[in-house]
Design an enzyme around this catalytic site. Structure first.
Site, short mmCIF file in Angstrom:
data_model
loop_
_atom_site.label_atom_id
_atom_site.label_comp_id
_atom_site.label_asym_id
_atom_site.label_seq_id
_atom_site.Cartn_x
_atom_site.Cartn_y
_atom_site.Cartn_z
N GLU A 158 -2.24 -65.40 5.50
CA GLU A 158 -2.09 -64.82 7.07
C GLU A 158 -3.16 -65.08 7.82
O GLU A 158 -3.72 -64.06 8.48
CB GLU A 158 -1.89 -62.98 6.81
CG GLU A 158 -0.64 -62.70 5.85
CD GLU A 158 -0.36 -61.29 5.65
OE1 GLU A 158 -1.27 -60.43 5.83
OE2 GLU A 158 0.62 -60.93 5.17
N GLU A 263 7.45 -63.98 -1.06
CA GLU A 263 7.50 -62.53 -0.95
C GLU A 263 8.88 -61.92 -0.66
O GLU A 263 8.81 -60.82 0.28
CB GLU A 263 6.42 -61.99 -0.25
CG GLU A 263 5.08 -62.69 -0.68
CD GLU A 263 3.58 -62.08 -0.08
OE1 GLU A 263 3.89 -60.79 0.81
OE2 GLU A 263 2.66 -62.51 -0.01
C1 XIL Z 1 1.30 -55.47 -0.36
C2 XIL Z 1 1.54 -54.98 -1.78
O1 XIL Z 1 3.13 -55.11 -2.09
C3 XIL Z 1 1.17 -53.54 -1.92
O2 XIL Z 1 1.42 -52.78 -2.85
C4 XIL Z 1 -0.18 -53.28 -1.29
O3 XIL Z 1 -0.35 -51.91 -0.97
C5 XIL Z 1 -0.38 -53.98 0.33
O4 XIL Z 1 -0.13 -55.41 0.02
N1 XIL Z 1 1.86 -59.81 2.47
C6 XIL Z 1 1.29 -59.94 1.34
C7 XIL Z 1 1.19 -59.14 0.35
O5 XIL Z 1 0.78 -60.93 1.27
O6 XIL Z 1 -0.17 -59.22 -0.45
C8 XIL Z 1 1.27 -57.55 0.71
O7 XIL Z 1 1.38 -56.93 -0.50
C9 XIL Z 1 2.58 -57.53 1.60
C10 XIL Z 1 2.41 -58.50 2.87
#
Ligand code: XIL
Length: 387
Positions: A158, A263
């Site tokens: 990101e 994701e």
């Molecule tokens: C999120 C997790 O799912 C949560 O449990 C945590 O509290 C915060 O992070 N983009 C990403 C992930 O790259 O690392 C994030 O994951 C969701 C958004």
């Protein structure tokens, strides 16, 4: 007589074999169905790893695992200059034991940063050289520990805003734009065999996409290894538009890097407006209900839309299966999905393939069927043709 007994036994054996072949207990899991297309992965939350039932399901359905939270810097190195590898050691060991493709997430991100990392012992801000040195130290520590065991790393996560500008972070602000290139170079030094990824959300957005394309080209020109782009895939019943997603995957594939959906989840809840998302946003009870409409269960009609949405998305992924190396769901069941708490906290969302009791939803079977029928089933808008 002997012969008769033999025949009876062999007939019985034959019908057992037949029964086993069609027995639902032996039904193939998702990853088996997609075996010749791409890996099917899931994110392992802190709690899932210690939940026997969840891990049984993971090992039956998925052939790749990503650390959802516990390999992030703040979780590994909360307050001191020491690392706690308990969780990640167990995560990697279970992935190896089950022959899964193991993904480390994430080395460099603007979130989940412990304050101590950006302070010198006297409290002062580190210089560029000092932060580069501690970044290298962090990457060497983590990637080095799991060298030859973790197959791929989300190296930088990101790094861009929607307008395509570099996102402000201590990494950018102290090191400068080339922090990304240094991170990839350090990761490659620490494990020359590991795959290295750039991972981000909103890559269907033209300006953000442009920035990431430029980054990949820049790194390729300089000979800095970057093997794949991770399109996160935090989606909804309507976002993103399928054609835009199709074009996005094609664009990255053309650069010669692999594409991963890293994701994936599909929220069924309304997306709040920006003014509803702040910490002190005022939401009256009527609006709160609108934003969290299914606290008990998902109506059948919405479940059908949800199934169709995943099928539509997978039609696009299957079209590009030659370029896509992995599709990873961001979690196993709705019970632990981060979408219950994002973009608003404390809602009841239904974004994954397994429900709160770990039962597969209808979409699970549909996606399994799609793996072999997509060329017939997917719409004729070009999505049925292999690329
Ligand atoms: C999120 C997790 O799912 C949560 O449990 C945590 O509290 C915060 O992070 N983009 C990403 C992930 O790259 O690392 C994030 O994951 C969701 C958004």
């Amino acid at each position: 007589m002997k012969n008769l007994i033999f025949n009876v036994i062999s007939a019985a054996a034959f019908s057992t074999v037949l029964a086993l072949a069609v027995s639902p207990a032996l039904a193939e899991g998702l990853a088996d169905a997609y075996q010749d297309k791409f890996h099917i992965g899931t994110a392992i939350s802190p709690g899932s790893l210690f939940d026997k039932e969840v891990m049984q399901l993971v090992n039956a359905e998925f052939n790749s695992v990503t650390a959802e939270t516990n390999m992030k810097l703040r979780h590994l190195a909360a307050s001191q200059r020491t690392y706690d590898f308990n969780w990640s050691d167990r995560f990697v060991a279970q992935g190896l034991a089950n022959k899964q493709f193991v993904v480390g997430h994430t080395l460099i991100w603007h979130r989940s940063l412990p304050a101590w990392f950006f302070q010198q012992p006297d409290g002062a801000r580190p210089s560029r050289a000092q932060l580069l040195a501690s970044m290298r130290q962090h990457i060497y520590t983590l990637v080095g520990r799991y060298r030859g065991q973790v197959n791929g790393w989300d190296v930088v996560n990101e790094a861009f805003n929607f307008d395509g500008a570099f996102r402000s972070s201590p990494w950018l602000d102290i090191i400068g734009e080339d922090y990304i290139e240094h991170a990839f170079a350090f990761a490659h030094q620490a494990d020359p065999e590991a795959e290295l990824y750039y991972n981000d959300y909103g890559l269907v957005n033209p300006q953000k996409q442009e920035a990431v394309v430029a980054l990949i080209k820049r790194m390729q020109k300089k000979g800095i290894p970057v093997h794949a782009v991770g399109i996160q895939g935090h989606y909804s019943l309507s976002y993103p538009d399928l054609q835009t997603l199709d074009n996005t995957i094609a664009r990255f594939a053309k650069l010669g890097v692999k594409v991963m959906i890293s994701e994936l989840d599909v929220s069924v809840l309304p997306f709040p407006g920006p003014e509803e998302r702040g910490e002190d946003a005022e939401i009256d009870s009527k609006r709160a209900q609108q934003l969290d409409p299914y606290p008990e269960q998902l109506p059948d009609e919405v479940m059908s839309q949800f199934t169709q949405r995943y099928v539509d998305l997978f039609c696009v992924f299957l079209k590009h299966h030659a370029a896509i190396s992995r599709v990873t769901f961001w979690g196993v069941s709705d019970a632990r999905s981060w979408r219950n708490d994002w973009p608003l906290t404390d809602r009841t969302d239904y974004p994954l393939l397994f429900d709160r009791e770990l039962k597969p939803k209808p979409v699970h079977q549909e996606l399994i069927k799609l793996a072999s029928s997509y060329q017939k089933v997917c719409p004729l808008t070009g999505n049925n043709k292999d690329e």
